[in-house]
Design an enzyme around this catalytic site. Structure first.
Site, PDB file in Angstrom:
ATOM      1  N   GLU A 137      12.486  19.652  -1.441  1.00 18.11           N
ATOM      2  CA  GLU A 137      12.132  19.735  -2.413  1.00 18.11           C
ATOM      3  C   GLU A 137      10.862  19.681  -3.361  1.00 18.11           C
ATOM      4  O   GLU A 137       9.916  19.333  -2.213  1.00 18.11           O
ATOM      5  CB  GLU A 137      13.063  18.254  -3.303  1.00 18.11           C
ATOM      6  CG  GLU A 137      14.363  18.441  -3.540  1.00 18.11           C
ATOM      7  CD  GLU A 137      14.968  16.520  -3.164  1.00 18.11           C
ATOM      8  OE1 GLU A 137      16.062  16.517  -4.493  1.00 18.11           O
ATOM      9  OE2 GLU A 137      14.715  16.362  -3.093  1.00 18.11           O
ATOM     10  N   CYS A 192       3.740  18.921  -6.382  1.00 17.69           N
ATOM     11  CA  CYS A 192       3.815  17.956  -5.976  1.00 17.69           C
ATOM     12  C   CYS A 192       4.846  18.634  -4.397  1.00 17.69           C
ATOM     13  O   CYS A 192       5.754  19.170  -4.191  1.00 17.69           O
ATOM     14  CB  CYS A 192       4.601  16.579  -6.380  1.00 17.69           C
ATOM     15  SG  CYS A 192       5.218  15.325  -5.019  1.00 17.69           S
ATOM     16  N   CYS A 224      10.750  12.335   7.012  1.00 17.16           N
ATOM     17  CA  CYS A 224       9.694  11.671   7.979  1.00 17.16           C
ATOM     18  C   CYS A 224      10.208  10.769   8.996  1.00 17.16           C
ATOM     19  O   CYS A 224      10.674  10.276   9.067  1.00 17.16           O
ATOM     20  CB  CYS A 224       9.085  10.989   6.713  1.00 17.16           C
ATOM     21  SG  CYS A 224       6.925  10.124   6.793  1.00 17.16           S
ATOM     22  N   CYS A 281       8.704   3.839   6.418  1.00 14.13           N
ATOM     23  CA  CYS A 281       9.297   2.819   4.866  1.00 14.13           C
ATOM     24  C   CYS A 281       9.700   2.699   4.059  1.00 14.13           C
ATOM     25  O   CYS A 281      10.803   3.167   3.879  1.00 14.13           O
ATOM     26  CB  CYS A 281       7.608   3.269   4.102  1.00 14.13           C
ATOM     27  SG  CYS A 281       6.284   4.171   4.904  1.00 14.13           S
ATOM     28  N   CYS A 321      10.460   3.177   0.824  1.00 11.22           N
ATOM     29  CA  CYS A 321      10.819   5.144   0.687  1.00 11.22           C
ATOM     30  C   CYS A 321      12.526   5.642   0.722  1.00 11.22           C
ATOM     31  O   CYS A 321      12.475   5.430   1.901  1.00 11.22           O
ATOM     32  CB  CYS A 321       9.655   5.457   1.287  1.00 11.22           C
ATOM     33  SG  CYS A 321       9.645   7.695   0.933  1.00 11.22           S
ATOM     34  N   CYS A 344       8.638   9.504  -7.269  1.00 13.64           N
ATOM     35  CA  CYS A 344       8.578   9.319  -6.461  1.00 13.64           C
ATOM     36  C   CYS A 344       9.502   8.720  -5.743  1.00 13.64           C
ATOM     37  O   CYS A 344       9.817   7.608  -5.603  1.00 13.64           O
ATOM     38  CB  CYS A 344       6.929   7.905  -6.615  1.00 13.64           C
ATOM     39  SG  CYS A 344       6.033   9.005  -7.235  1.00 13.64           S
TER      40      CYS A 344
HETATM   41  N1  SAH Z   1       4.071  10.185   3.363  1.00 16.32           N
HETATM   42  C1  SAH Z   1       3.015  10.256   1.924  1.00 16.32           C
HETATM   43  C2  SAH Z   1       3.468  11.472   1.503  1.00 16.32           C
HETATM   44  C3  SAH Z   1       4.511  11.077   0.478  1.00 16.32           C
HETATM   45  S1  SAH Z   1       5.184   9.799  -0.348  1.00 16.32           S
HETATM   46  C4  SAH Z   1       2.223   8.811   1.605  1.00 16.32           C
HETATM   47  O1  SAH Z   1       3.101   8.241   2.012  1.00 16.32           O
HETATM   48  O2  SAH Z   1       1.543   8.706   1.138  1.00 16.32           O
HETATM   49  C5  SAH Z   1       3.983  10.062  -2.169  1.00 16.32           C
HETATM   50  C6  SAH Z   1       3.539   8.405  -2.568  1.00 16.32           C
HETATM   51  O3  SAH Z   1       5.129   7.976  -2.677  1.00 16.32           O
HETATM   52  C7  SAH Z   1       3.555   6.955  -2.006  1.00 16.32           C
HETATM   53  O4  SAH Z   1       1.765   6.255  -2.102  1.00 16.32           O
HETATM   54  C8  SAH Z   1       4.597   6.803  -1.235  1.00 16.32           C
HETATM   55  O5  SAH Z   1       4.615   5.534  -1.008  1.00 16.32           O
HETATM   56  C9  SAH Z   1       5.098   6.376  -2.545  1.00 16.32           C
HETATM   57  N2  SAH Z   1       6.257   6.020  -3.160  1.00 16.32           N
HETATM   58  C10 SAH Z   1       7.792   6.774  -1.480  1.00 16.32           C
HETATM   59  N3  SAH Z   1       8.629   5.275  -2.393  1.00 16.32           N
HETATM   60  C11 SAH Z   1       8.499   5.041  -3.482  1.00 16.32           C
HETATM   61  C12 SAH Z   1       9.371   4.505  -4.321  1.00 16.32           C
HETATM   62  N4  SAH Z   1      10.366   4.398  -4.364  1.00 16.32           N
HETATM   63  N5  SAH Z   1       9.032   4.138  -5.370  1.00 16.32           N
HETATM   64  C13 SAH Z   1       7.541   4.201  -6.027  1.00 16.32           C
HETATM   65  N6  SAH Z   1       6.991   5.545  -4.614  1.00 16.32           N
HETATM   66  C14 SAH Z   1       7.215   5.136  -3.510  1.00 16.32           C
HETATM   67 FE1  SF4 Z   2       7.163   8.477   5.447  1.00 11.97          FE
HETATM   68 FE2  SF4 Z   2       8.247   8.082   3.116  1.00 11.97          FE
HETATM   69 FE3  SF4 Z   2       6.345   6.065   4.120  1.00 11.97          FE
HETATM   70 FE4  SF4 Z   2       5.475   8.748   2.952  1.00 11.97          FE
HETATM   71  S1  SF4 Z   2       6.411   6.528   1.974  1.00 11.97           S
HETATM   72  S2  SF4 Z   2       5.212   8.087   4.946  1.00 11.97           S
HETATM   73  S3  SF4 Z   2       7.155  10.227   2.786  1.00 11.97           S
HETATM   74  S4  SF4 Z   2       8.788   6.909   5.216  1.00 11.97           S
END
Ligand code: SAH
Ligand code: SF4
Length: 393
Positions: A115, A128, A135, A139, A142, A368
């Site tokens: 996406e 974006c 991934c 996390c 996420c 996000c």
């Molecule tokens: N993998 C990279 C970039 C993608 S995520 C990273 O982790 O930085 C982009 C941003 O969205 C990151 O800061 C991530 O922590 C945040 N993010 C992920 N899931 C989210 C959620 N459910 N609500 C708000 N932010 C989120």
């Molecule tokens: Fe991967 Fe989501 Fe963690 Fe970014 S925030 S490193 S996309 S698992």
């Protein structure tokens, strides 16, 4: 991944050149394009000039058809068309939010889908971009992290996302126009699906193309790479890309960060801060963005805010507070607006900008951390359509 499993990045990337069939020129560095042109019959003496010409057609004017490259001889155009293609990902679905955010589901080689989200803002717009299908990291807040990684995107698939967005926004300048002033797409953030620093070379090559002065021409200040904290690649990002850096910080103790951002078990807060301290100097970038997702009763206390500003002392920084975007089954809740405000005020009073990121495109699941679910839904609905139409499979 179990708690003790090592975090690895042994994922595959498709070779840029498939064993048979034409070669896609999109995503090749200038040097690589020169090599393939020579290997396919372009005289070595002319190759550099040809790269310059073809490059401009592709990245400055958005042309996909060799026959439209009118400053090349007709015979040479035909020769190119035989050996090469100019291919970008295919847009499968396009959704437009009430707030103008556009979300594209694009299909890449192998039938995989990622996406891409376009966020219009006053006088500018941010794209974006995704760097991986899924991934490898997990996390806990996420949704993308619950999707198994399928593969790294190629450089062509990464810059191709920018190209399809420019197609959709209709913002390729007229051929021959002096300078491209329309900038609906003025900024790129590598904040889509995937960890960009686990796909370093492809991300680097794609961003070099985005920054090239004879093409898309985005300044390195308008490109922000977000990492969860792949410490050994941070220095390389500064040296080889030089873009702005954002870090998914999200916690102020190793205990909490281990749970939220498990890569912290490999490179902890101290190691991360060490690498970040050197970043602005090497890359000439002014400030590092610390992303901080606001999770109710997990990381959002006044003590956290105070600890945060203590930790980042000495680093030119801004703190981007991200209200948690919930997804089905997510183990967290979003902090209240009052809590977010109080946290932001502490950070601000310590001398750091502390903007709260406004969720965009929530109605189309483009905010996000929401990207995975939308993909699955789209898949399901297409299957459903096929079933309804009696197509099977
Ligand atoms: N993998 C990279 C970039 C993608 S995520 C990273 O982790 O930085 C982009 C941003 O969205 C990151 O800061 C991530 O922590 C945040 N993010 C992920 N899931 C989210 C959620 N459910 N609500 C708000 N932010 C989120
Ligand atoms: Fe991967 Fe989501 Fe963690 Fe970014 S925030 S490193 S996309 S698992």
């Amino acid at each position: 991944m179990s708690a003790s499993a090592p975090i690895t990045q042994d994922v595959m990337t498709l070779p840029r050149k498939l064993p048979e069939g034409p070669i896609n020129l999109v995503g090749l560095t200038r040097d690589a394009m020169r090599d393939v042109l020579i290997a396919n019959g372009t005289p070595e003496k002319q190759a550099k000039m040809r790269v310059g010409q073809i490059w401009q057609w592709i990245y400055q004017w958005g042309v996909r058809d060799f026959d439209a490259m009118t400053n090349l001889a007709k015979g040479y155009r035909a020769q190119l068309a035989e050996k090469f293609v100019i291919e970008v990902p295919e847009v499968v679905t396009r959704k437009v939010s009430e707030d103008g955010t556009r979300k594209y589901l694009v299909r890449i080689a192998g039938g995989h889908e990622v996406e891409v989200v376009y966020i219009p803002e006053e006088g500018r717009g941010t794209l974006c971009v995704s760097s991986q299908v899924g991934c490898t990291l997990t996390c806990s807040f996420c949704h993308t992290g619950t999707q198994k990684l399928v593969r790294n995107l190629t450089a062509g698939e990464i810059i191709g996302q920018v190209m399809v967005a420019r197609d959709d926004l209709d913002e390729w300048p007229e051929v021959g126009a002096r300078k491209d002033e329309t900038r609906l797409l003025s900024n790129i953030v590598l904040m889509g699906m995937g960890e960009p620093l686990y796909n370093f070379e492809n991300v680097r090559d794609a961003m070099k193309i985005a920054m090239d002065p004879e093409g898309i021409q985005l300044s390195r200040r308008r490109i922000t790479l977000s990492t969860s904290g792949v410490v050994p690649e941070i220095h390389r990002t500064a040296a080889e890309i030089g873009c702005q850096l954002a870090v998914s910080f999200h916690a102020t103790t190793d205990e909490v960060r281990n749970k939220l951002v498990p890569i912290n078990k490999r490179w902890n807060i101290e190691a991360l801060l060490e690498a970040l301290k050197a970043y602005p100097k090497v890359s000439n970038s002014e400030r590092i963005t610390f992303e901080y997702v606001m999770l109710k009763d997990v990381n959002d206390s006044d003590e956290d805010a105070h600890r945060l500003v203590e930790l980042i002392k000495g680093i030119p920084a801004k703190i981007n507070l991200i209200p948690f975007n919930e997804w089905p089954g997510s183990p967290y809740e979003r902090s209240s607006n009052n809590r977010i405000r109080a946290f932001a005020d502490i950070v601000y009073n310590a001398g750091y900008a502390s903007p709260v990121r406004k969720p965009r495109g929530e109605d189309i699941m483009a905010a996000c951390g929401q990207l995975k679910s939308a993909t699955e839904r789209a898949r399901k609905s297409r299957k459903q359509i096929e079933a309804d139409a009696g197509m099977g499979g």
